[in-house]
Design a protein around this motif. Sequence first.
Motif, PDB file in Angstrom:
ATOM      1  N   SER A 157       0.751  -1.183   0.160  1.00 17.90           N
ATOM      2  CA  SER A 157       0.008   0.085   0.066  1.00 17.90           C
ATOM      3  C   SER A 157       0.819   1.346  -0.246  1.00 17.90           C
ATOM      4  N   VAL A 158       1.790   1.272   0.854  1.00 11.87           N
ATOM      5  CA  VAL A 158       2.847   2.551   0.876  1.00 11.87           C
ATOM      6  C   VAL A 158       3.661   2.673  -0.319  1.00 11.87           C
ATOM      7  N   ARG A 159       4.106   1.630  -0.989  1.00 14.57           N
ATOM      8  CA  ARG A 159       4.671   1.723  -2.351  1.00 14.57           C
ATOM      9  C   ARG A 159       4.006   2.135  -3.516  1.00 14.57           C
ATOM     10  N   VAL A 160       2.343   1.740  -3.448  1.00 12.91           N
ATOM     11  CA  VAL A 160       1.437   2.116  -4.757  1.00 12.91           C
ATOM     12  C   VAL A 160       1.334   3.726  -4.380  1.00 12.91           C
ATOM     13  N   LYS A 161       0.644   4.090  -2.993  1.00 15.94           N
ATOM     14  CA  LYS A 161       0.260   5.484  -2.985  1.00 15.94           C
ATOM     15  C   LYS A 161       1.525   6.299  -2.788  1.00 15.94           C
ATOM     16  N   LEU A 162       2.493   6.139  -2.516  1.00 13.93           N
ATOM     17  CA  LEU A 162       3.686   7.013  -2.834  1.00 13.93           C
ATOM     18  C   LEU A 162       3.884   7.060  -4.369  1.00 13.93           C
ATOM     19  N   ASN A 163       3.992   6.031  -5.082  1.00 13.73           N
ATOM     20  CA  ASN A 163       4.155   6.362  -6.494  1.00 13.73           C
ATOM     21  C   ASN A 163       3.353   7.245  -7.140  1.00 13.73           C
ATOM     22  N   ILE A 164       2.000   7.388  -6.612  1.00 13.03           N
ATOM     23  CA  ILE A 164       1.129   8.025  -7.087  1.00 13.03           C
ATOM     24  C   ILE A 164       1.255   9.436  -6.575  1.00 13.03           C
ATOM     25  N   VAL A 165       1.518   9.655  -5.324  1.00 12.01           N
ATOM     26  CA  VAL A 165       1.784  10.931  -4.502  1.00 12.01           C
ATOM     27  C   VAL A 165       2.953  11.640  -5.327  1.00 12.01           C
ATOM     28  N   SER A 166       3.874  10.715  -5.672  1.00 12.28           N
ATOM     29  CA  SER A 166       5.181  11.468  -6.235  1.00 12.28           C
ATOM     30  C   SER A 166       4.920  12.141  -7.557  1.00 12.28           C
ATOM     31  N   LYS A 167       3.751  11.690  -8.228  1.00  7.41           N
ATOM     32  CA  LYS A 167       3.274  12.434  -9.517  1.00  7.41           C
ATOM     33  C   LYS A 167       2.355  13.390  -9.655  1.00  7.41           C
ATOM     34  N   ASP A 168       2.037  13.465  -8.406  1.00  6.65           N
ATOM     35  CA  ASP A 168       0.873  14.677  -8.254  1.00  6.65           C
ATOM     36  C   ASP A 168       0.788  15.000  -6.605  1.00  6.65           C
ATOM     37  N   PRO A 169       1.884  15.696  -6.068  1.00  8.96           N
ATOM     38  CA  PRO A 169       1.937  15.891  -4.729  1.00  8.96           C
ATOM     39  C   PRO A 169       0.769  16.636  -4.320  1.00  8.96           C
ATOM     40  N   PHE A 170       0.256  17.601  -4.838  1.00  6.93           N
ATOM     41  CA  PHE A 170      -0.646  18.452  -4.473  1.00  6.93           C
ATOM     42  C   PHE A 170      -2.333  18.343  -5.102  1.00  6.93           C
ATOM     43  N   ASP A 171      -2.190  17.091  -5.365  1.00  4.38           N
ATOM     44  CA  ASP A 171      -3.680  16.582  -5.740  1.00  4.38           C
ATOM     45  C   ASP A 171      -4.482  17.354  -6.654  1.00  4.38           C
ATOM     46  N   ASP A 172      -3.786  17.415  -7.973  1.00  7.29           N
ATOM     47  CA  ASP A 172      -4.127  18.101  -8.763  1.00  7.29           C
ATOM     48  C   ASP A 172      -4.792  17.073  -9.747  1.00  7.29           C
ATOM     49  N   ASN A 173      -4.633  16.089 -10.045  1.00  8.80           N
ATOM     50  CA  ASN A 173      -5.327  15.244 -10.940  1.00  8.80           C
ATOM     51  C   ASN A 173      -5.020  13.589 -10.595  1.00  8.80           C
ATOM     52  N   LEU A 174      -3.958  13.039 -10.701  1.00  5.31           N
ATOM     53  CA  LEU A 174      -3.950  11.399 -10.581  1.00  5.31           C
ATOM     54  C   LEU A 174      -4.010  11.366  -9.312  1.00  5.31           C
TER      55      LEU A 174
END
Length: 314
Positions: A184-201
């Motif tokens: 869960s941590v790996r998947v979530k951080l992968n997503i967050v790293s691509k969109d840290p400010f919640d703009d899209n992904l």
Amino acid sequence: MKGLNDLKNKKYIFTSKSINRIYNEKFSNPYVLEDGEIIKNFDNVKRIYSYLIENNVNRKDTIYGVGGGTVTDLIGFIGTTFKRGIKFEFYPTTLLAQVDAAIGGKNAIDYEGIKNIIGTFNIPDNVIIDPLTVISQKDENYREGIIEAFKVAIIDGNISLFLDNIEKLKKRNLGTIIDIIKYSVRVKLNIVSKDPFDDNLRRLLNLGHTLGHAFESFTGTSHGLSVGWGIKKEIELFGKNIDLKSKKLIIEFLENIIPEEILNKDVDMDKLKKYIVQDKKINSNNKIDIPIIEKIGKVDLKSFDSKDVVSLFT
């Protein structure tokens, strides 16, 4: 190996009553908060600011949030705003916090009965996860973490990790818990790293949250169970094109984890609308992006007019 034992000689530890009761021998003079969502308010923010000022805490110091998601949410908000930002670290002690709340850099407090309406984006300096703390959790709280981790798996596609190990999860098999946390941590951080400010992904991680947060605010049901309710309800309302096998697998898993009285709770939808229209995800055009499941591993953001979403409850 890092864990709660590292905190023995640390100052400025903030924790909850229940965690202090279990692990108090590991803390030296902690600041003890009440348990639950009630701590995320301006009264506590002001009291903690005063405490930090009285103790001459400066920007070279570190504060520590030890507990579940409510503690990490609050202390992250404090750490981000006090003196324009000081160092802060999290030691999440619940499965929900370990797989979701304590990672990703979202910090917030509640206001006017609306969850997380005032907050910041700021990554903690460290997050130390000790899986052994999960073993002592109450069953309801433990299952919250399973649901949030399962949400990530729906998005990523690897639900077999959950379906194949459901009995081990229920029995809190430590090896299975560690696998779930790492995944869960790996998947979530992968997503967050691509969109840290919640703009899209990153908004995909709001799966189940639009209706789940409203349900949580209205009924007082715990966060993770509310998200599970929200995933099921959003499938019912928006899932006309969902793959039927995916729908079956998701619903069956949720029914296996969430108590029936919560999953099938009769809710006054007209009253629930009040919380939906205050959702912080609604933008200036009165639109809200809701993650819609097409099939396991394929979740897309769909933009809805908030009035159209509310109209579904009439």
